[in-house]
Design an enzyme around this catalytic site. Structure first.
Site, short mmCIF file in Angstrom:
data_model
loop_
_atom_site.label_atom_id
_atom_site.label_comp_id
_atom_site.label_asym_id
_atom_site.label_seq_id
_atom_site.Cartn_x
_atom_site.Cartn_y
_atom_site.Cartn_z
N SER A 142 -16.88 -66.45 55.94
CA SER A 142 -17.45 -67.07 54.82
C SER A 142 -15.85 -67.14 53.94
O SER A 142 -15.33 -66.24 53.97
CB SER A 142 -18.66 -66.49 53.87
N TYR A 155 -22.38 -58.79 51.39
CA TYR A 155 -21.86 -59.91 52.18
C TYR A 155 -20.47 -60.03 52.48
O TYR A 155 -20.09 -60.45 53.65
CB TYR A 155 -22.64 -61.34 51.53
#
Lengths: 248, 79
Positions: A142, A155
């Site tokens: 990401s 995350y």
């Protein structure tokens, strides 16, 4: 020059999510057989029916938070003659919250599924790739693994962890015809980003030079490229696909 | 030469691309036969398949020479 994945078999985790589904579709269209894994059985069956071309889609329900399910996924896929040639570690969860309000569980669950499961699955699939002297491992990371994002310390840490994991493994297996790369999406229209408020989305989109969110297909084609024979000299890299939001 | 040793030797020759004569009892895979650490993992995988034995990671660490491999497999098969 065409991407041809006939005679290759891929495993896509998190296949029922927007990006996973697009990746499964792209691999299938290039001729690969695709094992789709996901937690939701009904969604998996629906996807199988949607994609369903001559038994080339194999659904295996699995929750990557469960070590038993991971072992089961490894044994079921390695039992298929030829095993897995292309592993797409796409499954991921978010448990967002400011660090001061983050519970240890929120950290633990994200690490288990986004990082540890990748290590377990990759280890399980590697044997077969070593034997064949050919393999593609593509980890979906990401943009926030590089840039950080408030509310996503867990995350972002897991995604950044995947980058270090991929670079190390890439060096271990580079001379065996196996490549290991990361694909780092920016903001893509999926269930995960649908959870954001309209207001937050508007601010995000304003910051993207292309002034729009990406579509799952914007991710699946670059993944297909990394999986191809033509990308055989690319390893240990992160390909950022984000409409210019971060230029790394 | 016994059968197990000759099968092990064939795997080593095939995998590392060395001459059969180089694979003497005391030959170390890494120091004498030019293996890298991943080669040793792959050799163990090949032994497991050829002889249908399971070689645990901690046992694999003790297999450094041709002789180690032959002895381990003989022992595993007799158990």
């Amino acid at each position: 020059m065409k991407i041809d994945l006939n005679s290759k078999r891929a495993l896509v985790t998190g296949a029922t999510g927007g990006i996973g589904e697009a990746i499964a579709k792209a691999l299938l269209e290039a001729g690969a057989e695709v094992v789709i894994s996901g937690t939701k059985v009904e969604k998996l069956e629906k996807l199988e029916a949607e994609l369903g071309s001559e038994g080339k889609v194999i659904p295996i329900p699995s929750n990557l938070g469960s070590p038993e399910d991971i072992q089961n996924l490894i044994s079921q896929t390695t039992e298929i003659d030829g095993g897995i040639d292309i592993l797409i570690n796409n499954a991921g969860i978010t448990r967002d919250g400011l660090l001061l309000r983050m519970h240890e569980d929120d950290w633990q669950n994200v690490m288990e599924i986004n990082l540890k499961a990748v290590m377990m699955l990759t280890k399980g699939m590697l044997r077969n790739m070593l034997k064949k002297r050919w393999g593609r491992i593509i980890n979906i990371t990401s943009i926030v693994g590089s840039t950080g994002n408030p509310g996503q310390s867990n995350y972002a840490a897991a995604k950044a962890g995947l980058v270090g994991f991929s670079k190390s493994l890439a060096q271990e297996v580079a001379n065996r015809g196996i490549t290991v790369n990361c694909l780092a999406p920016g903001f893509i229209e999926t269930e995960m980003t649908n959870k954001l408020s309209d207001e937050r989305k508007k601010i995000l989109v304003n910051n993207i030079p292309m002034q729009k969110m990406g579509r799952p297909e914007d991710i699946s084609f670059p993944v297909l490229f990394l999986a191809s024979e033509q990308a055989s000299y690319i390893t240990g890299q992160s390909l950022h696909v984000n409409g210019g939001l971060a230029m790394i | 030469m016994d059968e197990i040793a000759s099968r092990v030797r064939a795997i080593v020759v095939d995998h590392l691309g060395v001459d059969e004569e180089a694979v003497v009892d005391s030959a170390s895979f890494i120091q004498d036969l030019g293996a890298d650490s991943l080669d040793t993992v792959e050799l163990v995988m090949a032994f497991e398949e050829e002889f249908e034995v399971e070689i645990k990671d901690e046992d694999a660490e003790g297999i450094n020479t041709f002789e180690d491999a032959v002895n381990f497999i003989k022992k595993a098969q007799s158990e």
